[in-house]
Design an enzyme around this catalytic site. Structure first.
Site, PDB file in Angstrom:
ATOM      1  N   LYS A 270       0.840  -1.216   0.000  1.00  0.00           N
ATOM      2  CA  LYS A 270       0.000   0.000   0.000  1.00  0.00           C
ATOM      3  C   LYS A 270       0.869   1.259   0.000  1.00  0.00           C
ATOM      4  O   LYS A 270       0.654   2.165  -0.800  1.00  0.00           O
ATOM      5  CB  LYS A 270      -0.905   0.009   1.236  1.00  0.00           C
ATOM      6  CG  LYS A 270      -1.627   1.337   1.445  1.00  0.00           C
ATOM      7  CD  LYS A 270      -2.404   1.372   2.739  1.00  0.00           C
ATOM      8  CE  LYS A 270      -1.602   1.703   3.953  1.00  0.00           C
ATOM      9  NZ  LYS A 270      -1.418   3.126   4.266  1.00  0.00           N
ATOM     10  N   ASN A 271       1.839   1.311   0.928  1.00  0.00           N
ATOM     11  CA  ASN A 271       2.602   2.553   1.058  1.00  0.00           C
ATOM     12  C   ASN A 271       3.478   2.833  -0.165  1.00  0.00           C
ATOM     13  O   ASN A 271       3.756   3.995  -0.469  1.00  0.00           O
ATOM     14  CB  ASN A 271       3.444   2.529   2.335  1.00  0.00           C
ATOM     15  CG  ASN A 271       2.571   2.687   3.573  1.00  0.00           C
ATOM     16  OD1 ASN A 271       1.396   3.036   3.466  1.00  0.00           O
ATOM     17  ND2 ASN A 271       3.141   2.431   4.737  1.00  0.00           N
TER      18      ASN A 271
ATOM     19  N   CYS B  22      -3.840  12.867  12.593  1.00  0.00           N
ATOM     20  CA  CYS B  22      -4.691  11.717  12.337  1.00  0.00           C
ATOM     21  C   CYS B  22      -4.782  10.904  13.615  1.00  0.00           C
ATOM     22  O   CYS B  22      -4.284  11.322  14.657  1.00  0.00           O
ATOM     23  CB  CYS B  22      -4.187  10.899  11.167  1.00  0.00           C
ATOM     24  SG  CYS B  22      -2.737   9.954  11.561  1.00  0.00           S
TER      25      CYS B  22
ATOM     26  N   ARG C  51      -8.917   0.528   4.306  1.00  0.00           N
ATOM     27  CA  ARG C  51      -7.906   1.440   3.767  1.00  0.00           C
ATOM     28  C   ARG C  51      -6.657   0.670   3.343  1.00  0.00           C
ATOM     29  O   ARG C  51      -5.979   1.079   2.403  1.00  0.00           O
ATOM     30  CB  ARG C  51      -7.474   2.445   4.847  1.00  0.00           C
ATOM     31  CG  ARG C  51      -8.429   3.581   5.100  1.00  0.00           C
ATOM     32  CD  ARG C  51      -7.784   4.554   6.071  1.00  0.00           C
ATOM     33  NE  ARG C  51      -6.400   4.754   5.686  1.00  0.00           N
ATOM     34  CZ  ARG C  51      -5.395   4.939   6.531  1.00  0.00           C
ATOM     35  NH1 ARG C  51      -5.611   4.981   7.812  1.00  0.00           N
ATOM     36  NH2 ARG C  51      -4.167   5.104   6.087  1.00  0.00           N
TER      37      ARG C  51
ATOM     38  N   ASP D  55       4.189  -0.007  12.169  1.00  0.00           N
ATOM     39  CA  ASP D  55       2.972  -0.536  11.529  1.00  0.00           C
ATOM     40  C   ASP D  55       2.697  -1.993  11.907  1.00  0.00           C
ATOM     41  O   ASP D  55       1.679  -2.549  11.491  1.00  0.00           O
ATOM     42  CB  ASP D  55       3.083  -0.409  10.000  1.00  0.00           C
ATOM     43  CG  ASP D  55       2.885   1.027   9.531  1.00  0.00           C
ATOM     44  OD1 ASP D  55       2.519   1.878  10.353  1.00  0.00           O
ATOM     45  OD2 ASP D  55       3.097   1.299   8.332  1.00  0.00           O
TER      46      ASP D  55
ATOM     47  N   ARG E 161       1.503  14.354  13.400  1.00  0.00           N
ATOM     48  CA  ARG E 161       2.092  14.144  12.075  1.00  0.00           C
ATOM     49  C   ARG E 161       2.317  15.435  11.287  1.00  0.00           C
ATOM     50  O   ARG E 161       1.677  15.690  10.262  1.00  0.00           O
ATOM     51  CB  ARG E 161       1.235  13.160  11.269  1.00  0.00           C
ATOM     52  CG  ARG E 161       1.073  11.849  11.997  1.00  0.00           C
ATOM     53  CD  ARG E 161       0.341  10.831  11.186  1.00  0.00           C
ATOM     54  NE  ARG E 161       1.208  10.100  10.279  1.00  0.00           N
ATOM     55  CZ  ARG E 161       0.807   9.080   9.541  1.00  0.00           C
ATOM     56  NH1 ARG E 161      -0.446   8.691   9.597  1.00  0.00           N
ATOM     57  NH2 ARG E 161       1.631   8.458   8.739  1.00  0.00           N
TER      58      ARG E 161
END
Ligand code: UD1
Length: 465
Positions: A38-39, A132, A418, A326, A137
């Site tokens: 994803k990233n 978030c 997501r 993560d 951030r």
């Protein structure tokens, strides 16, 4: 209080919400296919704005975040066409118009597009992404780096406006030191520097595999980048980039999540492919310390075999090659069932322990002080209704549910969607008892009790061997 008939009629109707019901106790076996990262996908899509020719990205995961990034890119004038797991991107006609705040605030990574746009057009506007669920951030390192590359950067009414003075409107290479090895700042500045005049050196750069994937992608378009994956990245600017066809690396966090699922469930034995084992060294090491058997079966295949007892282990999240933030929530779920006391220290984000309360609802024994969580292993978890607080927290709850006694019902699935492609399908194929269902939610956000007990998975979990 008694609600009269007319009051009842005035009440807003209940709305439907998707939930995951997980019945714990099933062993996992077989093979799971890992999606593209994803990233990487998000930042490679941003990098496509650097190139005036059509590009093809392969192995793109089908995720809500990727959809959002596509919308951002379209709002800037590029075209994005999806075909299976590929994206055709064409940014031959992009403009400087600012992406909508609504989209940028939902997807922080979309801010990273400021680098390619200012590099290509000499001017870019992006709304500040804001904080978030896991922390404030800030983007100060991105902004400082762009200034070092010669952009004037002003922040007005929540919009970051970067522009390059002079006829050429071209950024100039510079030596940039990052106060901390921010993944996003490294990526923004690497992208910006690809089209700058002269050489840029980024010191204390992030070394994450997604940074390397971005560098490889940019090099496949003709950029000149050395040192990605080390602390010092050197970029020699080129005038223009060209078309390419590029496959995204496998998602190490998705792979790590499955490895933890294998370790926490009884009698599990399955393989994951494709993976890059070197991206998972820290996770693999900690899993082995806990007691799971993790092996590299082939250059792109890993195997996990669950084993008992699980033993406590301490974890500190760090930039790559350290233990990834993560993976912290998923590992915490595993440590709730590991004998002894584990100490988890979250050093990357300041507010990333919100899953603790939900795991405790399932019978875990976790105490938090500041950025440290002390997990005292318990003999079992029990299924409960829980709420996902962010993307990786939702994966942690699924993992806990796979091992818990009875049914765990997880709400807040927009977080999960997501970042995990078909998670429940992949787990079901391995033998997990997991299903998505719709429940009625009262206007105050409370799930109606009938919908909690009416699980389509209302069946006894298998006996533990
Ligand atoms: C990326 C990943 C995210 C991962 C994180 C750390 C994407 C889309 N997201 O996020 O999944 O958890 O890396 O591995 O790739 N910071 C500053 N100023 C800045 C930028 C960052 O202080 O200008 C701080 C952040 O607040 C945070 C730390 O640096 O405390 C690390 O953040 P960073 O590496 O930038 O994370 P992201 O790129 O946002």
């Amino acid at each position: 209080m008694v609600i009269t008939h007319s009051q009842y009629q005035d009440m807003p109707p209940a709305v439907q919400e998707s939930v995951l019901n997980v019945v714990g106790g099933y062993p996992l076996s077989g093979q799971v296919r890992v999606s593209g990262a994803k990233n990487s996908a998000l930042v490679l899509m941003a990098a496509s704005l650097l190139c005036p020719q059509e590009l093809c990205l392969r192995n793109v995961p089908n995720l809500a975040d990727v959809e959002r990034m596509a919308e951002i890119i379209r709002s800037l004038g590029a075209s994005v066409v999806k075909a299976d797991d590929s994206l055709l991107l064409n940014a031959s006609n992009i403009g400087q118009s600012s992406a909508p705040y609504d989209l940028v605030s939902q997807l922080r990574a979309s801010f990273f597009a400021i680098g390619p746009i200012v590099a290509r057009l000499g001017e870019a506007k992006m709304p500040l992404p804001g904080g978030c669920a896991i922390g404030a951030r800030p983007v100060d390192l991105h902004v400082r780096g762009l200034r070092a590359l010669g952009a004037d950067v002003q922040i007005d009414h929540g919009i970051v406006h970067a522009y390059v003075r002079g006829q050429q409107k071209r950024l100039t290479g510079a030596r940039i030191y990052l106060d901390c090895p921010s993944v996003g700042a490294t990526e923004t500045l690497m992208m910006a520097a690809t089209l700058a005049e002269g050489e840029t050196i980024i010191e204390n750069a992030a070394q994450e595999p997604e940074v390397v994937d971005l560098a490889n992608f940019c090099c496949s378009m003709g950029a000149k980048i050395r040192g990605a994956g080390t602390k010092t990245i050197v970029i020699s600017g080129v005038r223009e980039l060209h078309a390419t066809d590029y496959g995204i690396v496998p998602d190490r966090i998705e792979a790590g999540t499955f490895l933890v699922a294998g370790a926490i469930t009884h009698s599990s034995d399955f393989t994951l492919t494709p993976v890059v084992p070197a991206h998972l060294t820290a996770v693999m090491t900690k899993l082995r310390s806990v007691g799971a058997e993790v092996s590299i079966e082939a250059p792109n295949t890993m195997r996990v075999v669950s084993s008992r007892p699980l033993t406590a282990v301490d974890i500190e999240t760090l930039p790559f090659p350290g233990f990834p933030t993560d993976m912290q929530a998923q590992f915490m779920a595993l440590l709730t069932l590991s004998e002894g006391n584990s100490v988890i220290t979250e050093t990357v984000f300041e507010n990333r322990l919100r899953h603790v309360a939900e795991l405790n609802r399932m019978g875990a024994d976790i105490r938090v002080k500041g950025n440290i969580a002390v997990v005292r292993g318990v003999p079992f978890l029990s299924g409960a209704p829980v709420l996902a607080t962010d993307l990786r927290a939702s994966a942690a709850l699924v993992i806990a549910g796979l091992a818990a006694q009875g049914t765990t019902q997880i709400r807040g699935l927009h977080h999960l969607d997501r970042g995990y492609e078909k998670l429940e399908d992949k787990l079901r194929n391995l033998g997990a008892c997991i299903e998505r269902a719709n429940i009625d939610v009262e206007p105050d956000g409370i799930a109606s009790s009938a919908s909690l007990t009416n699980s389509p998975l209302d069946q006894p979990a298998p006996l533990k061997p």
